[in-house]
Motif scaffolding. Structure first.
Motif, PDB file in Angstrom:
ATOM      1  N   UNK A  91      -1.715   5.996   6.800  1.00  0.00           N
ATOM      2  CA  UNK A  91      -2.686   5.484   5.841  1.00  0.00           C
ATOM      3  C   UNK A  91      -2.501   3.988   5.620  1.00  0.00           C
ATOM      4  N   UNK A 106      -3.920   1.722   8.163  1.00  0.00           N
ATOM      5  CA  UNK A 106      -5.344   1.408   8.026  1.00  0.00           C
ATOM      6  C   UNK A 106      -5.582   0.448   6.864  1.00  0.00           C
ATOM      7  N   UNK A 107      -4.917   0.733   5.759  1.00  0.00           N
ATOM      8  CA  UNK A 107      -5.163  -0.061   4.548  1.00  0.00           C
ATOM      9  C   UNK A 107      -4.762  -1.521   4.725  1.00  0.00           C
ATOM     10  N   UNK A 119       4.501  10.646   4.487  1.00  0.00           N
ATOM     11  CA  UNK A 119       3.065  10.846   4.698  1.00  0.00           C
ATOM     12  C   UNK A 119       2.256   9.549   4.717  1.00  0.00           C
ATOM     13  N   UNK A 150      -3.420  -8.696  -6.415  1.00  0.00           N
ATOM     14  CA  UNK A 150      -3.731  -7.784  -7.520  1.00  0.00           C
ATOM     15  C   UNK A 150      -2.944  -6.488  -7.381  1.00  0.00           C
ATOM     16  N   UNK A 151      -2.835  -6.022  -6.140  1.00  0.00           N
ATOM     17  CA  UNK A 151      -2.068  -4.814  -5.854  1.00  0.00           C
ATOM     18  C   UNK A 151      -0.611  -5.036  -6.246  1.00  0.00           C
ATOM     19  N   UNK A 172       1.929   5.861  -7.082  1.00  0.00           N
ATOM     20  CA  UNK A 172       0.756   6.097  -7.931  1.00  0.00           C
ATOM     21  C   UNK A 172      -0.007   7.346  -7.499  1.00  0.00           C
ATOM     22  N   UNK A 173      -0.219   7.471  -6.199  1.00  0.00           N
ATOM     23  CA  UNK A 173      -1.045   8.602  -5.747  1.00  0.00           C
ATOM     24  C   UNK A 173      -0.229   9.856  -5.444  1.00  0.00           C
ATOM     25  N   UNK A 174       1.094   9.741  -5.457  1.00  0.00           N
ATOM     26  CA  UNK A 174       1.915  10.938  -5.331  1.00  0.00           C
ATOM     27  C   UNK A 174       2.160  11.441  -3.922  1.00  0.00           C
ATOM     28  N   UNK A 175       1.975  10.597  -2.914  1.00  0.00           N
ATOM     29  CA  UNK A 175       2.303  11.012  -1.556  1.00  0.00           C
ATOM     30  C   UNK A 175       3.815  11.037  -1.352  1.00  0.00           C
ATOM     31  N   UNK A 199       0.840  -1.208   0.000  1.00  0.00           N
ATOM     32  CA  UNK A 199       0.000   0.000   0.000  1.00  0.00           C
ATOM     33  C   UNK A 199       0.871   1.253   0.000  1.00  0.00           C
ATOM     34  N   UNK A 247      -0.254  -5.015  -9.954  1.00  0.00           N
ATOM     35  CA  UNK A 247      -0.411  -3.663 -10.495  1.00  0.00           C
ATOM     36  C   UNK A 247       0.854  -2.841 -10.286  1.00  0.00           C
ATOM     37  N   UNK A 279       1.916   1.971  -3.438  1.00  0.00           N
ATOM     38  CA  UNK A 279       0.828   2.579  -4.209  1.00  0.00           C
ATOM     39  C   UNK A 279       0.667   4.051  -3.869  1.00  0.00           C
TER      40      UNK A 279
END
Lengths: 260, 260
Positions: free
Chosen positions: A99, A102-103, A95, A114-115, A88-91, A81, A118, A84
């Motif tokens: 997150x 939790x994930x 940071x 799958x993650x 991918x999300x640019x954090x 995570x 990917x 990702x």
DNA sequence: AATAATTTTTAGATTTGCCTAAAAATATAA
DNA sequence: TTATATTTTTAGGCAAATCTAAAAATTATT
């Protein structure tokens, strides 16, 4: 079924056992979980009941094979995570911990694999920590603490020991992200601080503390014999990450600052 | 702080209010949450305490503006995650609900907006349901139930009312994924079943039940006047999704089967 | 080895979220 | 409008996970 709280305890025990290499104590777990010893004792009983730990009163605990497997899967999820979130999300790398915390508890349906697919089966997370594969196998790197380098050594940043946001942000400011090149120019005997040259040619001084919290991989030992030689980023990456360059897309490494 | 259980109740109340257009009753909420009326009453007190609902004993509940905002944000999160799962991780549209149900509770750090950005600000989820934007605004489409079409109408599949895996898998088998074209050829008066031609030219018969659970957008009214005309997939998409084609990457629509 | 200090466990409460069964309120029907 | 049915709430309990305070076990010190 295993609860989130139970999962978090398993991870904490795993982390402690990894460092201490002996049974994790109640107090150590309480510290790691930021809770009280009493709460830990409660939970240890529950985990022992479920055969996830070996627990003997007053003697600390160890993960059973099953507990180990669960903890490993959790760390795998957490780190995937994180990849990702960063790639991918640019954090930023400072940071993502909360997150991912939790994930990692999201369950079901082949999500992890799958993650993994990917993301291109990454072997290390954005902090340089290894990501176990689907079978629980870990990747290793020949890395050492920056502080152990000899003057004149060239190296590449591969990871951190201190994961605090403060440290990670400091490294960003110093242009010492994962993959950054550096050369140890001088060690001041007075306070063991280190003068280094970074990939972009700048010279900076780092405290002993930094030296003890930054992992690097020594590079180019051969080059000093043969004189300067230019290495392709692809070759450097292959060396750094121990894997086939062709098999991986270029995506994962886009954010890394390999020299410049 | 709001708990996951509380969030789920808010979402349930939102869903019911949306359909019924009046105060949600205790029993309706209990049915939606698959729990007992007593548990609902407990929770309603808690939510009223936090000013997320207006609650009067025996009179049902309504979301306050604050509750509505929270519920909308949850639905936004849920549907954005569904888009990620389907379009990036390769899940089928019947596999993602449970996972999104968990993912929607992950909090913090601008995650939703980063996700939204990464996905290209999608306006509809993989089932054709609208995704509210960051300000809570909803997108609408002029869609109708397949069952309301007139014989001879051409249409494009835009969404489903029944979200069950069974129905979604059935649609997949019939090649009636989102974006699929169809033409209503005949309605049998006996049982209101429908004979349609799908995008690939095949003729199939659908039950009345399917007709009442599949949303479509009528297309090409003009074309019948002008005779057959070929439309570019890009144009169809723009019409179907009400937005600028250029502004969006082609990625999101790769899995859609626009005719063939 | 006896005492002191530390660590760990037990005991007893608390909160959240859920349950069943019974009571109260509301809605429906005769 | 009274009786009946339905809906909703209350009452009392339970399990998970936490806490504080006190007791017990272990470890360290003299």
């Amino acid at each position: 079924m295993i609860s989130q709280a139970e999962e978090n305890y398993l991870k904490a025990i795993f982390k402690i056992s990894e460092k201490e290499a002996k049974a994790a104590t109640t107090n150590a777990i309480a510290a790691e979980m930021q809770t009280t010893a009493a709460s830990v004792t409660d939970m240890l009983k529950r985990l022992a009941e479920k055969n996830l730990i070996d627990y003997e009163k007053y003697r600390g605990v160890q993960l059973t094979p099953e507990g180990n497997k669960l903890a490993t899967a959790l760390i795998r999820k957490h780190r995937l995570w994180e990849v990702l979130l960063v790639e991918k999300l640019g954090f930023a790398w400072d940071e993502v911990h909360e997150l991912a915390e939790q994930l990692e508890h999201v369950q079901g349906n082949g999500l992890v694999d799958r993650l993994d697919e990917f993301l291109g089966h990454p072997k290390f997370d954005p902090h340089g920590d290894p990501i176990p594969d689907a079978e629980g196998r870990w990747s290793f790197r020949q890395q050492v603490l920056l502080g152990t380098l000899k003057v004149g050594d060239h190296a590449v940043v591969t990871g951190v020991d201190d994961h605090s946001a403060a440290f990670l942000q400091y490294l960003d400011q110093m242009h010492l992200a994962l993959g950054a090149q550096l050369e140890l120019l001088e060690r001041f005997p007075y306070d063991q601080s280190l003068r280094i040259r970074t990939g972009n040619g700048q010279e900076i001084v780092l405290s002993e503390k930094v030296g003890q919290n930054l992992y690097v991989k020594i590079s180019w030992e051969a080059d000093r014999d043969f004189g300067k030689r230019i290495m392709s980023p692809a070759f450097l990456m292959a060396q750094l990450f121990h894997r086939d360059v062709q098999r991986r897309g270029g995506k994962r490494f886009a954010p890394l600052q390999l020299g410049k």
